[in-house]
Design an enzyme around this catalytic site. Structure first.
Site, PDB file in Angstrom:
ATOM      1  CG  ASN A   1      -2.178   1.254   1.009  1.00 32.78           C
ATOM      2  OD1 ASN A   1      -1.830   2.117   0.658  1.00 32.78           O
ATOM      3  ND2 ASN A   1      -3.191   0.848   1.784  1.00 32.78           N
ATOM      4  CG  ASP A   2       1.660   2.759   3.856  1.00 33.58           C
ATOM      5  OD1 ASP A   2       0.763   3.210   3.659  1.00 33.58           O
ATOM      6  OD2 ASP A   2       2.074   2.091   4.713  1.00 33.58           O
TER       7      ASP A   2
END
Length: 468
Positions: free
Chosen positions: A397-398
């Protein structure tokens, strides 16, 4: 029993093997050999120490302790999954810190201490003891909190106390003050009270330091605590007059510090900002920083995914912690092999902080026997994304979040990311639309050229493999 000369020669050989181990671990092709160098070096060091003339009393107790500790280590090595490796490393760091504290107090309470040291020698020895306990206590409490965060027992969000920087400064000044009091009182036969108070301060500092660090910084925290544990071991070596422990601790401490610096540079952050609570502290106000949706997502099923991969010429696979949790690395390798057999060029893009500890994704891929020559670091492949037909993001995600580059209010603002959205299509595997470890929503999921493949990574990838 062996004499001091033989022990010193054994320590020199062990030191050389430890240095060779670090050199081997710096490269994937030589990592296995590096591990063996370290194992052999540690075996030599242990045998030489146990068999030395200095170890005479309580020999049976020492052997029992070694058997108990070795059994626990062997049990953990067999039972702990790769997904649990970050928290295992963190809790093992805590044991190094705890050992440094225990050795420091035992050393201080030695009834013959004042008979062995006097004057300047006593002062130097007291400073060594104090610093060893200080670093050990910080390492112990900080590592316990890191274990809690990595294992999910403590939330990943940073705990931001009012005037937290002033609190850190007050704790630091207190540590210096009680250090002075300890040295002065020790020469007069006292010093236990300031030593105990300092230990409490150091424990509080370790807790506060790691609690204030956001989830996206945890890989750096693991590396930083690794460095602390090395310095704690080195300080213990000074206390005990053990040259090998000094050198080994310095090797671990310096290598951990260098790794922490490299990772901070890769994330475009200053090391001091991470320690003070860097990522996850911004609390951005835009949608990119929150958990709300930013539009409609386009779902895709495994059969469509397989067809898209077969029609591609260039495929980039970006693994994240979700791949580790699902134990999907072996299926990923089978998919890679199937695509390469059909003439598709498949490569892997690894972000420096993918997973929960440095090198986490590299180890998982090596475990699955993914060839080293198709695994690339972020800096090596980021410019290639415009030529990539399909990017497959597996549980990350990040590290693929465009808001890191576009939203100055985002908690991860400024962090270099893998710019997969510049390719033709991105396929993102996720269980749900939940945010990542940093608590940041990802605009990538809502782009027109992004497709979402929902479900457990291993199950969905197994279906993709069957369709291939």
């Amino acid at each position: 029993m062996i004499n001091e000369g033989t022990v010193n020669v054994s320590y020199i050989i062990a030191t050389i093997l430890f240095i060779l181990a670090l050199g081997g671990l710096s490269n994937q092709e030589t990592a296995r050999r590096g591990n063996w160098y370290g194992i052999i070096g540690m075996a030599i060091a242990l045998i030489a120490t146990i068999a030395s003339d200095n170890v005479t009393a309580n020999f049976e107790k020492l052997i029992v302790a070694l058997l108990v500790g070795g059994s626990v280590g062997l049990l953990l090595a067999r039972r702990v999954q790769m997904t649990q490796m970050p928290e295992l490393v963190a809790i093992l760091h805590s044991l190094v810190g705890l050992a440094a504290v225990a050795v420091g107090f035992a050393n201080f309470m030695d009834p013959d201490r004042l008979a062995h040291y006097a004057g300047v020698e006593l002062t130097i020895h007291d400073v060594e003891t104090y610093i060893g306990i200080l670093i050990g206590a910080v390492t112990f409490s900080g590592s316990v909190i890191a274990f809690g965060k990595l294992s999910g027992k403590i939330g990943g969000s940073p705990m931001l106390l009012p005037a937290r920087h002033w609190l850190n400064l007050a704790l630091l000044i207190g540590a210096f003050w009680f250090g002075y009091q300890f040295v002065v009182q020790s020469a007069a036969g006292g010093g236990l009270d300031p030593l105990v108070i300092m230990t409490g301060i150091a424990l509080l500092f370790g807790v506060h330091m790691v609690m204030a660090i956001g989830g996206a910084d945890m890989p750096v925290v693991v590396s930083m605590l690794n460095s602390y544990s090395g310095w704690a071991a080195s300080a213990t070596g000074f206390m005990l007059g053990n040259d090998l422990l000094i050198v080994t601790g310095a090797l671990v401490g310096s290598s951990g510090a260098i790794l922490s610096y490299i990772m901070c540079r890769a994330m475009n952050r200053k090391f001091i900002n991470v320690i003070a609570g860097g990522f996850g502290t911004g609390g951005g106000t835009t949608a990119a920083s929150g958990g709300e949706d930013q539009g409609e997502v386009v779902p895709i099923d495994p059969a469509e995914t397989a067809e898209m991969l077969l029609n591609a010429r260039e495929v980039m696979i970006i693994p994240g912690y979700g791949m580790a949790v699902a134990q999907a690395q072996h299926t990923v390798f089978e998919i890679t092999k199937a695509l390469r057999d059909k003439g598709v060029n498949v490569r892997f893009g690894i972000h420096p902080v993918a997973g929960r500890m440095p090198g986490h994704m590299n180890v998982l891929l090596a475990e699955a026997k993914v060839p080293y020559d198709i695994v690339f670091e972020m800096d090596e492949i980021n410019e290639d994304f415009p030529d990539v037909d399909v990017s497959v993001v597996i549980g990350a995600n990040d590290i693929v979040n465009p808001s890191a580059l576009t939203d100055p209010d985002s908690p991860i603002a400024g962090m270099p990311v893998l710019e997969c959205w510049k390719g033709k299509t991105s396929i993102v595997l996720k269980r749900s639309m939940a945010t990542g470890y940093a608590g940041v929503q990802n605009p990538l999921f809502f782009l027109e050229n992004t497709r979402m493949l929902f479900g457990d990574a291993k199950s969905t990838l197994d279906e993709v493999l069957k369709a291939l």
